[in-house]
Design a protein around this motif. Structure first.
Motif, mmCIF file in Angstrom:
data_model
loop_
_atom_site.group_PDB
_atom_site.id
_atom_site.type_symbol
_atom_site.label_atom_id
_atom_site.label_comp_id
_atom_site.label_asym_id
_atom_site.label_seq_id
_atom_site.Cartn_x
_atom_site.Cartn_y
_atom_site.Cartn_z
ATOM 1 N N THR A 55 0.846 -1.186 0.000
ATOM 2 C CA THR A 55 0.000 0.000 0.000
ATOM 3 C C THR A 55 0.885 1.241 0.000
ATOM 4 O OG1 THR A 55 -0.057 0.196 2.410
ATOM 5 C CG2 THR A 55 -1.703 -1.258 1.385
ATOM 6 N N TRP A 57 1.061 3.505 2.191
ATOM 7 C CA TRP A 57 1.620 3.679 3.532
ATOM 8 C C TRP A 57 2.774 2.703 3.769
ATOM 9 C CZ3 TRP A 57 2.616 6.871 7.101
ATOM 10 C CH2 TRP A 57 2.948 6.468 8.389
ATOM 11 N N GLN A 58 2.632 1.483 3.303
ATOM 12 C CA GLN A 58 3.716 0.514 3.442
ATOM 13 C C GLN A 58 4.938 0.946 2.640
ATOM 14 O OE1 GLN A 58 1.491 -2.977 2.278
ATOM 15 N NE2 GLN A 58 1.189 -3.642 4.394
ATOM 16 N N THR A 60 5.724 3.990 2.126
ATOM 17 C CA THR A 60 6.292 5.067 2.939
ATOM 18 C C THR A 60 7.221 4.494 4.000
ATOM 19 O OG1 THR A 60 4.337 6.462 2.584
ATOM 20 C CG2 THR A 60 5.738 7.005 4.455
ATOM 21 N N PRO A 241 -2.054 6.536 7.155
ATOM 22 C CA PRO A 241 -2.234 5.603 6.035
ATOM 23 C C PRO A 241 -3.276 6.081 5.025
ATOM 24 C CG PRO A 241 -2.062 4.390 8.092
ATOM 25 C CD PRO A 241 -2.156 5.842 8.459
ATOM 26 N N GLU A 245 -2.560 7.311 0.956
ATOM 27 C CA GLU A 245 -3.354 6.875 -0.200
ATOM 28 C C GLU A 245 -3.827 8.083 -1.006
ATOM 29 O OE1 GLU A 245 -5.044 4.369 -2.829
ATOM 30 O OE2 GLU A 245 -4.141 3.564 -0.993
#
Length: 318
Positions: A55, A57-58, A60, A241, A245
Motif C-alpha cells: 500500500t 503507507w507501506q 512510505t 495511512p 493513499e
C-alpha cells in the motif's frame, strides 16, 4: 541484525527461525539443511507476496527504512575523486546537505544530496536530513558553481522536509528554498535528480528542479508527509495511512501523472536488502538519463527544463 517493518512480522518470524537453525548444531546423524531449505523457500514466497501488493503507507515505511542506503552511500559507490565542499558563505555549514566535486563514469560533475545518517551519532550530526536555510543556500552556491564551470549536476534526495524550527524561519527558510529551486531551473548544465528514499515538501524540491527526476521503486515524493497531511485534514496523525493513499506519493503514481521521468526497480524486499545492487541500478539509470543531455546547449537545457515544470498540471486545469 536486520530491522523488520510492522507489516513484515510474518516474514521476521520465518527468517529468525532460519537463523536459529543455522546456528544450531544438529544432532548426530541428522541434517537440518532440508528444514532450512524448506523455510527459506517459504520465506522467499512470503517476501514476494508482501512486496507484490504494498500500500502507499507501506511504501512510505519502506522509503524510511533505517537500513536503506543514504546519499553518502550513493556518492561513495558512484562518484570517484569526490571532494566535499561546505558552507553557504553567509552563516554556517549545514551537514544535512552534502555536496562536492567528483567524477561519474569519467565525467566531472557536481553532486548534491540530503543526508539522513546511518546511526544515532550521524543522524544527529546531519539533523536527520532536514536542512536549515544555510543548507539551501549551499545548494544554490554549488549549483551556480556547477553552471560556471559547465559541470553536470547529480542530486540524491532523501528528506522528510526542511527543518521547521523557529530559528530556521527567522533566517529565511522559505526564501532559501525558493532561491535553490530558482538556481536549479536556471542551471545551464544537465541536472539529474534521484529520489532515493523520502522526497518531502520543499526541502526535496530544492534539489529536484532537474531535467530528469528519477525515483526508486519504493521511494516517495510529496508536498507534505502523510502524518502532516493527516494532522491538517483529520486532526489526527493516526490517519497517516489514509493520507498516504490520498496524496498519490508513490513512484508509480507520480510517473502516471508525468511528474517524474523514470522509476528504478528495487531488489525484492527493498533497497535495504541489497544496497550494492540498488546503487548499481541507480548508477545505470543516471547514466542513461544523462547521456542525451550532455550534447544539448545551455539555452536548450534551460528552456526545456522550464517548460517541463510549467507544463505540470496544465492538462488537469484545461
Amino acid at each position: 541484525m536486520r530491522h523488520f517493518l510492522d507489516f513484515e512480522k510474518p516474514l521476521a518470524e520465518l527468517e529468525n527461525k532460519i537463523e536459529e537453525l543455522r546456528r544450531m548444531p544438529g544432532p548426530e546423524g541428522l541434517s537440518i539443511a532440508d528444514e532450512v531449505t524448506r523455510l527459506s523457500e517459504k520465506a522467499d514466497r512470503q517476501l514476494r507476496t508482501l512486496y507484490a501488493k504494498l500500500t502507499p503507507w507501506q511504501k512510505t515505511l519502506v522509503a524510511r527504512h533505517p537500513d536503506r542506503p543514504r546519499a553518502l552511500s550513493y556518492i561513495g559507490a558512484l562518484i570517484t575523486d569526490y571532494t566535499p565542499l561546505g558552507g553557504d558563505r553567509a552563516f554556517a555549514e549545514d551537514a544535512a546537505i552534502v555536496g562536492g566535486l567528483g567524477r561519474f563514469n569519467g565525467h566531472a560533475v557536481m553532486v548534491l544530496g540530503t543526508e539522513k545518517g546511518t546511526d544515532t551519532e550521524s543522524r544527529i550530526k546531519h539533523n536527520f536530513g532536514s536542512a536549515r536555510p544555510e543548507g539551501y543556500r549551499k545548494v544554490r552556491r554549488l549549483v551556480e558553481m556547477a553552471g560556471h564551470f559547465r559541470l553536470p549536476i547529480l542530486s540524491f534526495i532523501d528528506t522528510s522536509g526542511a527543518y521547521p524550527g523557529v530559528d530556521a524561519e527567522a533566517r529565511g527558510q522559505a526564501e532559501a528554498i525558493a532561491r535553490a529551486i530558482e538556481a536549479g531551473l536556471a542551471a545551464p548544465v544537465p541536472f539529474i535528480a534521484t529520489v532515493i528514499g523520502e522526497g518531502g515538501s520543499g526541502g526535496a524540491i530544492a534539489l529536484g528542479a532537474a531535467d530528469r527526476v528519477l525515483m526508486l521503486e519504493h521511494s516517495i515524493y510529496s508536498v507534505i508527509s502523510p502524518e502532516g497531511c493527516a494532522s491538517i485534514l483529520w486532526r489526527d496523525a493516526a490517519a497517516a495511512p489514509m493520507a498516504a493513499e490520498a496524496l498519490k506519493l508513490t513512484a508509480d503514481d507520480l510517473r502516471r501523472f508525468d511528474l517524474i521521468d523514470g522509476v528504478i526497480p528495487e531488489p525484492l524486499g527493498g533497497a535495504h536488502r541489497a544496497p550494492a545492487e540498488t546503487m548499481a541500478a541507480v548508477g545505470e539509470a543516471i547514466n542513461t538519463a544523462l547521456a542525451p543531455l550532455l550534447s544539448q546547449t545551455p539555452e536548450a537545457l534551460k528552456a526545456r527544463r522550464r517548460e517541463k515544470f510549467l507544463a505540470m498540471g496544465r492538462e488537469g486545469l484545461a
